[in-house]
Each structure stands twice: as structure tokens, then as C-alpha cells.
Design an enzyme around this catalytic site. Structure first.
Site, PDB file in Angstrom:
ATOM      1  CE  LYS A 292      -4.408   1.394   2.120  1.00 40.38           C
ATOM      2  NZ  LYS A 292      -5.613   1.030   2.855  1.00 40.38           N
ATOM      3  CD  GLU A 378     -18.968  -3.024   8.614  1.00 39.78           C
ATOM      4  OE1 GLU A 378     -18.987  -4.001   7.862  1.00 39.78           O
ATOM      5  OE2 GLU A 378     -18.119  -2.288   8.266  1.00 39.78           O
ATOM      6  NE  ARG A 406     -21.942  -4.997   3.727  1.00 37.32           N
ATOM      7  CZ  ARG A 406     -20.906  -4.590   3.181  1.00 37.32           C
ATOM      8  NH1 ARG A 406     -19.938  -5.268   3.320  1.00 37.32           N
ATOM      9  NH2 ARG A 406     -21.044  -4.260   1.762  1.00 37.32           N
TER      10      ARG A 406
HETATM   11  C1  LIG Z   1     -18.634  -2.541   4.992  1.00 32.62           C
HETATM   12  C2  LIG Z   1     -17.570  -1.294   4.933  1.00 32.62           C
HETATM   13  N1  LIG Z   1     -16.965  -1.277   6.306  1.00 32.62           N
HETATM   14  C3  LIG Z   1     -15.940  -0.464   6.267  1.00 32.62           C
HETATM   15  C4  LIG Z   1     -15.558   0.305   5.142  1.00 32.62           C
HETATM   16  C5  LIG Z   1     -14.139   1.328   5.388  1.00 32.62           C
HETATM   17  N2  LIG Z   1     -13.091   0.981   4.779  1.00 32.62           N
HETATM   18  C6  LIG Z   1     -12.736   1.537   3.381  1.00 32.62           C
HETATM   19  S1  LIG Z   1     -11.670   0.795   2.476  1.00 32.62           S
HETATM   20  C7  LIG Z   1     -11.236  -0.188   4.190  1.00 32.62           C
HETATM   21  C8  LIG Z   1      -9.982  -1.152   4.200  1.00 32.62           C
HETATM   22  C9  LIG Z   1      -9.922  -1.888   3.025  1.00 32.62           C
HETATM   23  O1  LIG Z   1      -8.790  -2.886   3.128  1.00 32.62           O
HETATM   24  P1  LIG Z   1      -8.302  -3.531   1.884  1.00 32.62           P
HETATM   25  O2  LIG Z   1      -9.475  -4.301   1.436  1.00 32.62           O
HETATM   26  O3  LIG Z   1      -7.370  -4.434   2.402  1.00 32.62           O
HETATM   27  O4  LIG Z   1      -8.060  -2.657   0.987  1.00 32.62           O
HETATM   28  P2  LIG Z   1      -6.719  -1.731   1.004  1.00 32.62           P
HETATM   29  O5  LIG Z   1      -7.013  -0.388   1.423  1.00 32.62           O
HETATM   30  O6  LIG Z   1      -5.748  -2.364   1.694  1.00 32.62           O
HETATM   31  O7  LIG Z   1      -6.324  -1.476  -0.621  1.00 32.62           O
HETATM   32  C10 LIG Z   1     -12.272  -0.105   5.080  1.00 32.62           C
HETATM   33  C11 LIG Z   1     -12.311  -0.571   6.437  1.00 32.62           C
HETATM   34  C12 LIG Z   1     -15.967   0.202   3.984  1.00 32.62           C
HETATM   35  N3  LIG Z   1     -15.646   0.836   2.834  1.00 32.62           N
HETATM   36  N4  LIG Z   1     -17.055  -0.641   3.922  1.00 32.62           N
END
Ligand SMILES: Cc1ncc(C[n+]2csc(CCOP(=O)(O)OP(=O)(O)O)c2C)c(N)n1
Ligand SMILES: CC(=O)[C@@H](O)[C@H](O)COP(=O)(O)O
Ligand SMILES: [Mg+2]
Length: 644
Positions: A292, A378, A406
């Protein structure tokens, strides 16, 4: 003003078809230029930087190998899709990202045919890709007339922790149709990822060489035109050093597991994707390791790997600060909870992968064993909290309004019906700004206040928020929720030692006559401004803060109805919430029969695109001038000019 990077090769890429005319070496160069362009664009808009930088090579490789938009490429969450937007005909608007009338910060069907499925909430991509694959198999014809080729979901290691992702893998493995899941594993969620699945993915790096993959890469080299063979051969050699466990969870679920591969090595990526594309006859999961924030030192070294950033100086990485003296609502929530937890050992806190966003990282610093980050989960967070409540603890389940959607069945079935005293701290209530419609906290009051036995509060300022935390901590009789917005408070002094609120009691903050403005939440300041403007027109408005959407303050509401000609409710939520409950009460009590004029200002029946919160509230018609105008309109008074 930041200088734009030189991007001679990227300048020649108008859409992904142009990538197909480039050599592998040129694709590597396109990736480098794409990274520079992404950094430059986000430096002027702010936004999600780290995730996109991590998938630059993957983005180029996917578009070079697959035939988008006929092949349907679905980015989970969509926060990593800025490079994809640049490559798919949106480069000329990339510096409007997340701005009013600009490009969305996520993927969006209405924005481009290259976004076959919109996102912003996580973990939906595999289900959507599978749905499209089945539509293809059954001869479905999407309205874009392109037909459906391959269906590819790109999902992160954080997002694959959610239940939905497993539901989809389970179904895809069972159906056995051809589709691709790219697991983009950067060992990060927003915060470092948590949980057993994350540990499992890490263990996959430490297995034995994956013979099948090497054989596949070798075979694929023969399928390729001569200029591409060299890259495939290099990839095959590189793959000798790769490792993977046999019989992975994904294999057991019916996927062909491939990987892990280096997601920044274009040779590996191209070879493996070409191989998979040429040979797959069922579901394939390709495990790609990325970093990242890759390629931009300030992002790579940031704690959150540049997950989200304000505008910044490209050279130094220094971010613009938003000037404000008031503490954020989130910080007030965290501080108030810590104070309660110091006194009460039964208080525990739960976050679903948002420890910083909800302020709970601060709580975790103090009470590590009483704070639970459950990952992007969630639904589980809600029922897990319900279980702890059943066990005699006092759980605070801190979830953004939009993400609580959710977990709604869990709220109803596991919490409300059982009358379990889970405390819901609902952050990001109302319109949130740059994240747009997908992240707006529009519905929580409506979907909670209709649940029997639920107490639903909305803070009008940061001092009231602190008091609502105290109130929630003291409330053992059943579920209770309090909501508060993103951003800074109004700057009032916080009385940390105030006693709990009396349940179901609001307050009058300005006495008047004729017109009553009854606000729920932080529109109170707008209502007060409107009252001042009305005063200048000779109309003295009473302004009240309802504090509770449930139970309603019947005495207050009926008194306002009795003593005023017009009662106007104002809330930062969709229709069906506070105003609807007030209307129901007034109707039952015959207030309309006695001639009361009643109006309810809510969010409109439309999804509002990203802009500043103020602009979004202007679109919604919920700023002071709209309140004033509504009063004048109902009273039949003349609206003189337009106030600034
Ligand atoms: C249902 C939901 N919960 C929380 C989030 C907040 N959120 C957005 S990106 C993220 C992290 C995602 O991690 P990953 O899939 O590993 O992607 P990366 O940012 O590491 O590329 C979170 C927790 C969301 N978008 N949707
Ligand atoms: C992509 C995503 O869902 C989160 O990163 C979200 O943008 C966070 O919003 P806040 O900035 O309000 O925490
Ligand atoms: Mg990740």
C-alpha cells in the site's frame, strides 16, 4: 500549484485498447507514469492515495490482458480505482476527484462503462462478479450492449475478512463458473489488518513452490506472440521462487488458487494473468502481494500507508491542515468513553476495522483488552456486542452510520428483539462530504427509531455528545444509540461531569412565539441562525433541541404544537425518521385538527453526490436560509431577496 509529471507514454493511452499495442517494457513505463499521475492528481484533490498506488501495476496488467469493458472488472470498495479511472478515459477529469460535480472517489456505474458495478462499501465485488458471470452464462444482455466476457473481482486482504466475501466464495466454488478473484494482499486494511484470516494469508507465503503455476506459466509462454514470450519466461523463472501451501482454503472452496505473486513485478503479473485468462475453466483466485502506498515515500512510511490524505505537497508530502479550534466529535466521543471506562470495568468497545475513524484507537491505548477490532465485519460486530451485553458487559459498538446499514438484521434480531443493552455510537451521521452518497449517514434514525424499545439520540453539539455517552453508559434497560456527524464540533465548552440525560427529554434553547423550530442533531445551529434572520423580519421563533428521536419528548412537542402556529422539524436524515414520528404523534393527539401548521425538513428523496458538507446540505435544503425560507413560505410572508 504542483507541476504535472511528464508522462509521454501514458499520454498516448486514451483507453485500455491502447495498452494492447505496447510491449511489456512499455507497459512497465506506463505503470511508472500512471503512478506519478495518480500522486499528482491526489495532491490537488486529497483522497484515497495508498490503495491506488499499490495497484498501479495490477491495473495496467489487468487492462492489458483482459478486454475491458466487455470483460467486467470490479474493484472492491473502489477506493483504489483512481489509476483505473485515469486509464479508462477519465484522465481529463481526474483532478476533479471527490469534488462537487467531479469524479466520484469510488467506482460508479453512471460514470463510465468501465465501472460495471459501483462500490464504496467493501466486500461486494465477488458477489457482483459472480452475478455478472451467471448473467453471461444465461445469456443476459446488459443495457450497454457490450455482452459479457470475463468477470474479475479485485478484493483486498482487509475486505476479504467480511462475511459477504465468504458467502460469495462459497457460492462461486459451488457454481464452478469461470470467473477471477484477484486477492490484493498488502497486509493492510485502513489500519493493520486483524484476525485469523489475515494470519492465514500470511502463512500462505511460506509454503512450497507451486508446481502447477510454473507449469502453467511455461505453457502460457508458448501461447504468446514472440515479443511477449521473453516476459513470460522471466516470470516462469521468478515463479520458481514463489511459495504457496497445497490445499489452500480457496482450493477447498472450489477455486484454483494461484500465487502468491509479486504485484509490482509486471512480468509476473502479465504472465500469470495471461495464463489464467488462457486456461481457466472455473473460478480462479490469484493471490497478489502488493505494498500500500508503493512508490511514494511519504505514503509508504505513513502509519496508514497513505490510505486517505488531504491535499499535499508532492515533494515534501506535507498535508494541508483544515483549520479549526473545536475538537472533532469523534475525539469527544473517544474521550468521553475513556472517562466512563475508567470508572466502569464492564465497558468494552467494538470497531469494525475503523479504529482511527471511530476514535477507538485512543480507547485501545488505554484499555487494550477491552477494545475489539473485529475487521470489516459490521454484522458480526453487532451480534458480538449483543453477546457481550448478554454476558453482563456494557458494550459500545462504534460504527459509522452508513456501515451500520450492513448490520441491520443483527440490530433488529439480535439486539432489539432481545432488548439487549448494546450502546451504538453512530459516527458520520448525516452528509459527510467528499465520500458522497455511499457514505452519507442518512438512514439510521429512520431504521432505528422504528424498533420497539430502542432509545435513539442525536447530539446537537460536542458537549451534548459527551453527555450522551454518559447517558448510554448508564442505560441498562435496552438498546440505545447516539449519532453525531463527521468533523469538528461547534466550539462549546464541554461539561464532562454532567449527569445522564433524562431519557426522552429535549430542551428549549430559545423562547419565541408563533413559530417553533424543533431540531434533532447538529442542524440546531442552522435553526438558531434561521431564528435570528426571522427575528429581523419580526417573527420570533422558538428553537428547541429534541435530543431524542425515540422516545419522543411528548410534553415538549405537544406544548410547542399548542403554543405555536407553525411547528417545523429539522433533521439530518431521510424521511421516515424524526419528523415522521413527530407527525404521527401530532396526528394522534389531534394537533392538526386544531389547525397546527406542520412541516418537516429532512434529506430529500434522492442520493446527493459528493461536495463539501455545506454544499450538500444546500442541495438538501437544510441550511439556515432554507429553514428561514420554509417558515416564510408556510406563513405566506414575502421572501425578500436571498440571504448569503
Ligand atoms: C462495509 C464497509 N466497512 C468499512 C469500510 C471502510 N473501509 C474502506 S477501505 C477499508 C480497508 C480495506 O482494506 P483492503 O480491502 O485490504 O484494501 P486496501 O485499502 O488495503 O487496498 C475499510 C475498512 C467500508 N468501505 N465498507
Ligand atoms: C473508503 C472508505 O470507506 C473509508 O476510507 C472512508 O473514506 C473513511 O471515511 P472518513 O474519512 O470519514 O473516516
Ligand atoms: Mg489491504
Amino acid at each position: 500549484m504542483t507541476d504535472r509529471p511528464r508522462t509521454p507514454l501514458l499520454d498516448r493511452v486514451r483507453d485500455p485498447r491502447d495498452l494492447k499495442r505496447l510491449t511489456d517494457a512499455q507497459l512497465r513505463q506506463v505503470a511508472d507514469e500512471l503512478r506519478a499521475e495518480t500522486i499528482s492528481a491526489v495532491s490537488v484533490t486529497g483522497g484515497h492515495l495508498g490503495a491506488g498506488l499499490g495497484v498501479v501495476e495490477l491495473t495496467v496488467a489487468l487492462h492489458a490482458v483482459f478486454d475491458t469493458p466487455r470483460d467486467r472488472l470490479i474493484w472492491d470498495v473502489g477506493h483504489q480505482a483512481y489509476p483505473h479511472k485515469i486509464l479508462t478515459g477519465r484522465r481529463d477529469r481526474i483532478r476533479t476527484l471527490r469534488q462537487k460535480d467531479g469524479l466520484s472517489g469510488f467506482t460508479k456505474r453512471s460514470e463510465s462503462p468501465y465501472d460495471p458495478f459501483g462500490a464504496a462499501h467493501s466486500s461486494t465485488s465477488i458477489s457482483a462478479a459472480l452475478g455478472l458471470a451467471v448473467a453471461r452464462d444465461l445469456g443476459g444482455e446488459p443495457p450497454d450492449g457490450q455482452g459479457i466476457g470475463d468477470c474479475i473481482a479485485v478484493i483486498g486482504d482487509g475486505s476479504i475478512s467480511a462475511g459477504m466475501a465468504y458467502e460469495a466464495l462459497n457460492n462461486a466454488g459451488h457454481l464452478g463458473t469461470r470467473m477471477f478473484v484477484i486477492l490484493n494482499d498488502n497486509e493492510m486494511s485502513i489500519a493493520p489488518p486483524v484476525g485469523a484470516m489475515s494470519a492465514y494469508l500470511s502463512r500462505l507465503y511460506a509454503g512450497e513452490p507451486f508446481q502447477d503455476l510454473r507449469a502453467a506459466a511455461k505453457a502460457a509462454a508458448h501461447l504468446l506472440p514472440p515479443p511477449l514470450r521473453e516476459g513470460a519466461k522471466r516470470a516462469k523463472d521468478a515463479l520458481k521462487h514463489l511459495a504457496v501451501g497445497h490445499g489452500t482454503l480457496f482450493d477447498e472452496l472450489g477455486f484454483s488458487y494461484v500465487g502468491p505473486i509479486d504485484g509490482h513485478d509486471m512480468d509476473q503479473l502479465l504472465a500469470v494473468l495471461r495464463t489464467a485468462q488462457a486456461r481457466a475453466d472455473g473460478p480462479v483466485l490469484i493471490h497478489v502481494l502488493t505494498k500500500k502506498g508503493k512508490g511514494y515515500a511519504p505514503a509508504e512510511s505513513a502509519r496508514d500507508k497513505g490510505h486517505a490524505t488531504n491535499k499535499f505537497d508532492v515533494v515534501t508530502g506535507a498535508q494541508a491542515k483544515t483549520p479549526s479550534n473545536a475538537p472533532s466529535y469523534t475525539a469527544v466521543f473517544a474521550d468521553a468513553l475513556i472517562r466512563q471506562a475508567e470508572r466502569d470495568r464492564s465497558i468494552v468497545a467494538v470497531t469494525a476495522a475503523m479504529p482511527d475513524g471511530t476514535g477507538l484507537s485512543k480507547f485501545a491505548d488505554r484499555f487494550a483488552d477491552r477494545c475489539f477490532d473485529v475487521g470489516i465485519a459490521e454484522q458480526h460486530a453487532v451480534t458480538f456486542s449483543a453477546g457481550m451485553a448478554a454476558g453482563g458487559l456494557r458494550p459500545f459498538c462504534a460504527i459509522y452510520s452508513t456501515f451500520l446499514q450492513r448490520g441491520y438484521d443483527q440490530v433488529v434480531h439480535d439486539v432489539a428483539i432481545q432488548r439487549l443493552p448494546v450502546r451504538f455510537a453512530i459516527d458520520r451521521a448525516g452528509l459527510v462530504g467528499a465520500d458522497g452518497a455511499t457514505h452519507a449517514g442518512s438512514f439510521d434514525v429512520a431504521f432505528l427509531a422504528n424498533l420497539p424499545g430502542f432509545v435513539v439520540m442525536a447530539a446537537a453539539d460536542e458537549s451534548d455528545l459527551a453527555r450522551m455517552v454518559v447517558t448510554a453508559a448508564a442505560h441498562d434497560e435496552g438498546p440505545i444509540a447516539f449519532r453525531f456527524p463527521r468533523g469538528e464540533g461547534v466550539g462549546v465548552e464541554i461539561d464532562w461531569d454532567a449527569p445522564p440525560l433524562e431519557i426522552g427529554k429535549g430542551r428549549v434553547v430559545r423562547e419565541g412565539s408563533g413559530v417553533a423550530l424543533l431540531s434533532l442533531g447538529t442542524r440546531l445551529q442552522e435553526a438558531l441562525q434561521a431564528a435570528e434572520a426571522l427575528e429581523a423580519r419580526g417573527i420570533r421563533a422558538t428553537v428547541a433541541d429534541a435530543r431524542f428521536a425515540k422516545p419522543l419528548d411528548r410534553d415538549l412537542i405537544l406544548r410547542l404544537a399548542r403554543d405555536h402556529e407553525l411547528l417545523l422539524t429539522i433533521e439530518e436524515g431521510a424521511v421516515g425518521g424524526f419528523g415522521s414520528h413527530v407527525a404521527q404523534l401530532l396526528a394522534e393527539e389531534g394537533a392538526f385538527d386544531r389547525g397546527l401548521k406542520f412541516r418537516s425538513l429532512t434529506l430529500p428523496d434522492t442520493f446527493i453526490d459528493q461536495a463539501s458538507p455545506r454544499d450538500m446540505y444546500a442541495t438538501a435544503g437544510l441550511n439556515a436560509e432554507h429553514i428561514e425560507r420554509k417558515v416564510l413560505e408556510v406563513l405566506g410572508a414575502k421572501v425578500m431577496g436571498k440571504r448569503a
